[in-house]
Every structure is written in structure tokens, then in C-alpha cells.
Design an enzyme around this catalytic site. Structure first.
Site, PDB file in Angstrom:
ATOM      1  CB  SER A 254      -0.923   0.012   1.225  1.00 51.03           C
ATOM      2  OG  SER A 254      -0.193   0.387   2.380  1.00 51.03           O
ATOM      3  CE  LYS A 255      -1.352   5.412  -4.523  1.00 50.07           C
ATOM      4  NZ  LYS A 255      -2.209   6.445  -5.115  1.00 50.07           N
ATOM      5  NE  ARG A 256      -2.841   2.714   5.082  1.00 51.79           N
ATOM      6  CZ  ARG A 256      -3.744   2.230   4.239  1.00 51.79           C
ATOM      7  NH1 ARG A 256      -4.288   3.015   3.336  1.00 51.79           N
ATOM      8  NH2 ARG A 256      -4.100   0.954   4.296  1.00 51.79           N
ATOM      9  CB  CYS A 257       4.226   0.154   2.992  1.00 55.45           C
ATOM     10  SG  CYS A 257       5.088   0.373   1.442  1.00 55.45           S
ATOM     11  CB  SER A 260       4.207   1.953  -1.901  1.00 61.34           C
ATOM     12  OG  SER A 260       3.719   3.276  -1.776  1.00 61.34           O
TER      13      SER A 260
END
Length: 486
Positions: A254-257, A260
């Protein structure tokens, strides 16, 4: 077969996700492996999701990674425009949607939001919303009256409700879908813009795309694509669906990792070539299992039939290892350009930054690793005197204090603080005293660095620190040891 033509068709919604970069890379490699064409198309029909500056990010990323397109908004190959909003302005999508209406393969739908919310059906154990074809049965007169009155509408694909639709993917093989699950997908939205799926099919056909590369989340949409191709009487392109990319916990990346996107990784000190190399291996491997490859080597080796169906794990540790290999292989000028800003950020006192950077080159995996390796050049950190104890060197705090007191006058008398001169002086001192090298070098290195491990030996560190700073640090170590051993 006709000339291979692939495309990368990103939406300008922000930084380029690793999955999108992989799609671009695989599309590029497929075309270049066959001496084909690689196109860039900007899919900006979803106006709400657009991010300012995102188109520039796309261009910058493609340029930096070496994925240079043969045709695109800035390189007209005769099938433009290559920006969907510009194609939309020409009326092309509505024109093709109306052709489907004439063939009975699509229809106007005037249902409002409230009615659509009542349409739910259960297939197996899944509750899904499937349009009930209510507007398919409107008479020509009703349709014309609604249009003349300016009533909002969408145009829907007319899919069958019985039987199955089968399509072929090069990675996943033949996949059959029950037509009962195929909704009458919207082709033209109420704002007049085409949906992503419809615009894709029209543009890919008109641009002569032979191979469509995309993530496997689009597998479920493929039957609808195929029905559109069949409805127009067009040849279906070769589908290459890429496996899912997961994090190390096997959840979708995910973009939150935090790592990414391509630009996230650049900011974390990774080099472009390593990122591209790593991304290539997320779901594919060459026949000879070579891991470190240039882009040209990837072009030569790439065979999409060797792609995996299984999810690809984003192994951050492997990326760091690979990045370290690229850093080691860098020429000095390129390395210094990237490393020196980090050295200068952590070491502000006057010393030879180039020598510090050279010293850590083979010891880092990403450029921010430099901090922990060089921060002691700025000042000695707080440390415990137990660090002077080393079994192999046969040293401890007491012996180290004695050695430092003995060697200090020798180093004070030394004018030449080059590595070689210092080393010769200390070897002579060791020989004269009958010590082992490590018995003297370990305490000196600990005294001038305050670190358990350093990127260089005692004399290398002293050369960079210089005479005055080296002597001051050894004197401070003598005082520290004396105080704590008293």
C-alpha cells in the site's frame, strides 16, 4: 505477427507506485525485446483523482529510469492525441459508444442514483450490484424525448446474462467467467467522459497496441474488454497480467508502507538502476537466474512467459543488498556526487570529505547508512569503556590505558599524519615494545572513534581527523579511562 506495440497508460494521480513502474517496465521490455514500439498515453479522464504536477512526475520518472517512449504526448507517431482528455474533446469516445448502440451492443440509461441503489443481487455467497437492463427496453421515442429534455444519462454495455465468456491471458491461461456476473458496465459517464475501461479499449485499438500489460486486479474486467472488441469486430490484443505485489507480511503493497513509490525509494537513498533492476524481479526471473542486470541486459533476457502467477513479495532487505552492489560498482565521480551531501550533512568540521566517502563506499547499502558510519568524525559519541576489551586482541580497559599513555608521546612527536607514515611509526613502536599490532591499534581506534566498528583502521581515521584532533581525542580517552578505573 505485426510489429509489437505496447503502451504505458498511467493516470496522473501522484507519485508512481512500484506496481505502475513494473507495468511500465514490463511493457517497455516486451516491446524492446522484439524491436517494437513503446507508447506513453496519459489517462486523465478521471478528473476528480487528478493531482497537480503528477504529469511532470510521470515524465520525470520515465526519463530517470530510462524507459524512453517512442510515441507519446511529446512525440506524435501519427495516432495521437496521446492524452485522453484531448481525445475526449474530439468526441471520439461518444462516437464509438453510439456505434455500439446502433449494433445493439450498448444502450442509453437514464436511471437516477436512488433507483440504482435498490439493485442488489446475490451470486453464490457474494452480494453484488448488477444493473437490471431497465433502460434497454426503452422505445426509440422515449430515448429521443429524454435526450431532447436534457435528462442526464450514461451509456451502458449490453452484456448477456446467460452462458460464459472465456478469455486467454499469457500468464494465467484461459479464464472463464459466468456471464451472470458481468454487469452492464458504464461506457460513457453522465459527465460525458468515458470510463477507464471503455477508453482503454478504444485507444488500444486505434493506437495498434498488440500486447496489453497490466496488474492482475484487471483480470475480472477482461471479459468485458473482450466483449467490446468482439462487438466492434476488432482483434483482441495479447493480455499479460502481472502478479500482485505484497509487502513482507503478504498484504497488498500500500501507499502507506513508506516505500511503495519510485520517489519514496529515491528519497531513502536508493539508486535508480537498483530500483529498476529490483522491480524487474518482482514476478519475473531470467532463464539464467542472473539477479544484477542493466536495462539492456533485461531487454535481451526478458521473456514474459517466465512471469509468475504467484504474488511477488517486496523484499526490502533484498532491495538494500542489490542497491549496495550498485553503489560498489559506481564510478568515483558518480559515487562522490551522491555520497558527499550525506557526509557533509553529518560531518561539518573541517576534514577530507572525499576520503570519508571513499572509506564507506563498500560498507553501505543505501546512502543514509553513511550517518552511522561517519558521525564520529564530527565528535566522539558517549561510549562505555568496556569497548576497550577485545579477547582476540588481548586488550581490556587497564591495558588500553597503559598503551595510550605509552604511545601518546610517540604520536605527539609525529609530524606526518598520513596513513602510511602513522602506520610505520606505530609498527615500529609495536616492535620495540614486543606487542602485537592489535594490542596497540585497538585502543587507539577506540579512543579516536568511540565506536565498536569503524569504516577504517586506526591510522586511516587519524589521517582524516588530523594531528590536533587525533591527539586531543587520545588525551580525552586517557582521562576517561583514568577517571573510570580510579
Amino acid at each position: 505477427m505485426s510489429k509489437v506495440r505496447t503502451r504505458f497508460a498511467p493516470s496522473p494521480t501522484g507519485r508512481m507506485h512500484v506496481g505502475n513502474l513494473r507495468t511500465a517496465l514490463y511493457a517497455y521490455l516486451i516491446s524492446k525485446h522484439e524491436n517494437g514500439d513503446f507508447l506513453l498515453r496519459i489517462e486523465d479522464t478521471d478528473q476528480e483523482r487528478q493531482v497537480e504536477g503528477a504529469v511532470e512526475i510521470i515524465y520525470r520518472t520515465m526519463q530517470k529510469t530510462g524507459l524512453i517512449h517512442d510515441e507519446g504526448p511529446d512525440k506524435d507517431g501519427g495516432v495521437g492525441p496521446y492524452v485522453q482528455s484531448e481525445r475526449q474533446a474530439s468526441g471520439i469516445y461518444l462516437e464509438y459508444a453510439k456505434k455500439l448502440i446502433e449494433k445493439g451492443e450498448a444502450y442509453y440509461c437514464f436511471c437516477d442514483k436512488e433507483r440504482l441503489e435498490t439493485l442488489h443481487t446475490t451470486i453464490g455467497d457474494k452480494e453484488i450490484s448488477i444493473y437490471d437492463k431497465h433502460c434497454l427496453n426503452l422505445s426509440k421515442e422515449e430515448i429521443e424525448a429524454n435526450l431532447a429534455a436534457g435528462k442526464p444519462y450514461v451509456i451502458r454495455q449490453n452484456n448477456p446474462r446467460t452462458g460464459t465468456t472465456t478469455f486467454h491471458d499469457e500468464i494465467y491461461g484461459d479464464i472463464s467467467v459466468d456471464n451472470a456476473e458481468l454487469d452492464d458496465m458504464i461506457l460513457i459517464k453522465s459527465d460525458g467522459f468515458p470510463t477507464y475501461n471503455f477508453a482503454n479499449v478504444i485507444d488500444d485499438h486505434l493506437m495498434g497496441i498488440t500486447h496489453v500489460v497490466r496488474g492482475n486486479e484487471y483480470l475480472s474486467s477482461s471479459p468485458k474488454y473482450n466483449r467490446l472488441y468482439d462487438a466492434f469486430g476488432w482483434e483482441v490484443p495479447i493480455y499479460v497480467h502481472c502478479p500482485l505485489i505484497t509487502d513482507e507480511e503478504h498484504k497488498k503493497l500500500s501507499k502507506r508502507c513508506g516505500h511503495s513509490s519510485f520517489e519514496d525509494l529515491l528519497e531513502q537513498g536508493f539508486v535508480t538502476e537498483a530500483i529498476v533492476n529490483f522491480v524487474a524481479l518482482l514476478g519475473w526471473s531470467p532463464e539464467d537466474n542472473q539477479e544484477k542486470m542493466t536495462l539492456q541486459e533485461m531487454i535481451e533476457k526478458f521473456d514474459y512467459r517466465r512471469m509468475s502467477k504467484s504474488p511477488a513479495v517486496f523484499d526490502y532487505g533484498k532491495l538494500k543488498w542489490l542497491n549496495g552492489e550498485y553503489i560498489k560498482a559506481m564510478d568515483d565521480a558518480e559515487y562522490m556526487e551522491m555520497a558527499l551531501p550525506y557526509v557533509k550533512e553529518y560531518v561539518t568540521r573541517s576534514c577530507n570529505y572525499e576520503k570519508i566517502a571513499a572509506m564507506v563506499k563498500t560498507r553501505i547499502e543505501v546512502f543514509p547508512d553513511i550517518k552511522e558510519l561517519v558521525d564520529f568524525f564530527q565528535e566522539v559519541p558517549e561510549y562505555d569503556i568496556s569497548m576497550y576489551t577485545h579477547k582476540k586482541m588481548k586488550t581490556n580497559a587497564e591495558s588500553s590505558l597503559a598503551v595510550l599513555k605509552e604511545v601518546l608521546p610517540v604520536l605527539q612527536a609525529q609530524e606526518d599524519y598520513s596513513n602510511d607514515a602513522l602506520y610505520q611509526t606505530l609498527v615500529a613502536f609495536v616492535g620495540e615494545k614486543g606487542y602485537k599490532n592489535g594490542y596497540v591499534m585497538w585502543p587507539i581506534r577506540t579512543a579516536v572513534s568511540g565506536k565498536q566498528t569503524t569504516p577504517g583502521g586506526a591510522t586511516e581515521l587519524m589521517e582524516i581527523l588530523g594531528r590536533d584532533e587525533s591527539l586531543a581525542r587520545i588525551q580525552a580517552a586517557i582521562e576517561k579511562l583514568s577517571a573510570e578505573l580510579a
